[in-house]
Design a protein around this motif. Structure first.
Motif, PDB file in Angstrom:
ATOM      1  N   LEU A 127       0.850  -1.188   0.000  1.00  0.00           N
ATOM      2  CA  LEU A 127       0.000   0.000   0.000  1.00  0.00           C
ATOM      3  C   LEU A 127       0.884   1.236   0.000  1.00  0.00           C
ATOM      4  CD1 LEU A 127      -2.911  -0.698   2.543  1.00  0.00           C
ATOM      5  CD2 LEU A 127      -3.155  -0.078   0.137  1.00  0.00           C
ATOM      6  N   ALA A 141      -4.592  -0.769   5.956  1.00  0.00           N
ATOM      7  CA  ALA A 141      -3.596  -1.730   6.436  1.00  0.00           C
ATOM      8  C   ALA A 141      -3.989  -2.313   7.786  1.00  0.00           C
ATOM      9  CB  ALA A 141      -2.222  -1.072   6.526  1.00  0.00           C
ATOM     10  N   VAL A 147      -0.607  -7.144   4.315  1.00  0.00           N
ATOM     11  CA  VAL A 147      -0.045  -5.888   3.817  1.00  0.00           C
ATOM     12  C   VAL A 147       1.371  -5.787   4.386  1.00  0.00           C
ATOM     13  CG1 VAL A 147      -0.305  -3.382   3.619  1.00  0.00           C
ATOM     14  CG2 VAL A 147      -2.337  -4.827   3.793  1.00  0.00           C
ATOM     15  N   LEU A 150       4.057  -0.825   3.651  1.00  0.00           N
ATOM     16  CA  LEU A 150       3.209   0.364   3.677  1.00  0.00           C
ATOM     17  C   LEU A 150       4.102   1.583   3.488  1.00  0.00           C
ATOM     18  CD1 LEU A 150       0.417   1.724   4.292  1.00  0.00           C
ATOM     19  CD2 LEU A 150       1.068   1.653   6.716  1.00  0.00           C
ATOM     20  N   TYR A 237       0.691  -1.461  13.289  1.00  0.00           N
ATOM     21  CA  TYR A 237       1.141  -2.033  12.021  1.00  0.00           C
ATOM     22  C   TYR A 237       2.512  -2.674  12.204  1.00  0.00           C
ATOM     23  CZ  TYR A 237       2.665  -2.502   7.217  1.00  0.00           C
ATOM     24  OH  TYR A 237       3.140  -3.020   6.029  1.00  0.00           O
TER      25      TYR A 237
END
Length: 304
Positions: A127, A141, A147, A150, A237
């Motif tokens: 992404l 995400a 994912v 990022l 994340y």
């Protein structure tokens, strides 16, 4: 089906070579769209438009506020040489319908679910988000599995200080009276105040993209962008993260925001691009394309 760019290699090479008066900006953008593929995905009666170029592992590029897929016009061919590049008009922008609610969560859910119709959620994706699209990318995400990478370019939602150069001018009066010269002057001013640093970069292509995007924007992203939710999203994340700002980005003080966002991160690369403003992937397209292609080739944390 053959990869999109590889179906028409001659057209792709010709498009890359065209500069100056060889092709008007409008015709160039139409030709760029034509060598890709357009996908219309409906969700609960609302449609979102996606475009695709290239071949290889999927990379999803999300545009900024008052934007559309054309925010990435100088990037999709270079990135599409190694990746399948997916670029939407986010909900409420360009050709896409408004989301069910004017919220970040609704925008991210519509983006995630329509993307899921094109790429199953088990498919690993990269992404890449610019400005408001960076905040949306961080939210997607957090919602979507797989994912591993990022990248956020001048992301919104940091909650830190801004560095405005001057006030933006209203453009709707000139549009209403069809005063094209006045509209062009206002858009040039606003690009220099908010989007780019070098006056030479406010060319016909930049003006065409920005004018079209503003006219077709229906979602008010500013209140969402000014919220301070990015840090919390990135805290959860666990993949590889890239943060990029232009040295003269008016939407943030890069060093302050880097420190704020990087304090919670270990696998993070944060940097600034010298001599450019907020719209880094346009104003410094060659540098940005090289940076992203190199970063995309590096192994993910799971691959190490």
């Amino acid at each position: 089906m053959e990869p999109v760019l590889h179906q028409r290699p001659g057209a792709c090479r010709a498009l890359q070579a065209m500069t100056g008066d060889a092709l008007t900006s409008r015709a160039w953008l139409d030709a760029l769209a034509a060598i890709g593929q357009r996908h219309r995905v409906e969700l609960d009666g609302r449609a979102m438009i996606w475009r695709r170029w290239g071949s290889g592992p999927p990379a999803v590029l999300l545009h900024g506020g008052h934007g559309c897929w054309m925010h990435w016009a100088r990037n999709v061919i270079a990135l599409g040489a190694r990746h399948t590049v997916w670029v939407p008009d986010l909900p409420g922008f360009g050709e896409s319908d408004l989301p069910a609610q004017p919220s970040l969560e609704a925008v991210a859910q519509m983006t995630r679910q329509t993307l899921g119709a094109l790429l199953p959620e088990s498919t690993p994706i990269t992404l890449v988000g610019f400005s408001f699209g960076g905040l949306v990318a961080a939210q997607v995400a957090a919602l979507r599995r797989a994912v591993p990478r990022l990248a956020l370019l001048g992301p919104a939602g940091h909650g830190g200080p801004r560095r405005p150069k001057g006030d933006l001018l209203p453009w709707r009066p000139a549009l209403k009276t069809q005063d094209h010269e006045a509209l062009r002057a206002v858009m040039r001013h606003n690009l220099l105040m908010h989007m780019v640093h070098q006056a030479s970069q406010v060319d016909d292509l930049a003006l065409t993209i920005h004018t079209d995007a503003c006219i077709h924007t229906r979602l008010r992203s500013k209140p969402l962008s000014r919220a301070a939710g990015l840090s919390d999203l990135l805290a959860s994340y666990s993949g590889r993260l890239l943060l990029v700002w232009g040295e003269h980005d008016v939407t943030a003080d890069p060093l302050t925001v880097m420190e704020r966002l990087n304090t919670r991160r270990s696998a993070c690369t944060a940097l600034t691009l010298k001599g450019v403003g907020h719209w880094v992937q346009f104003e410094a397209a060659e540098r940005c394309n090289g940076l992203l292609n190199d970063w995309l080739q590096a192994p993910t944390l799971q691959e190490k």
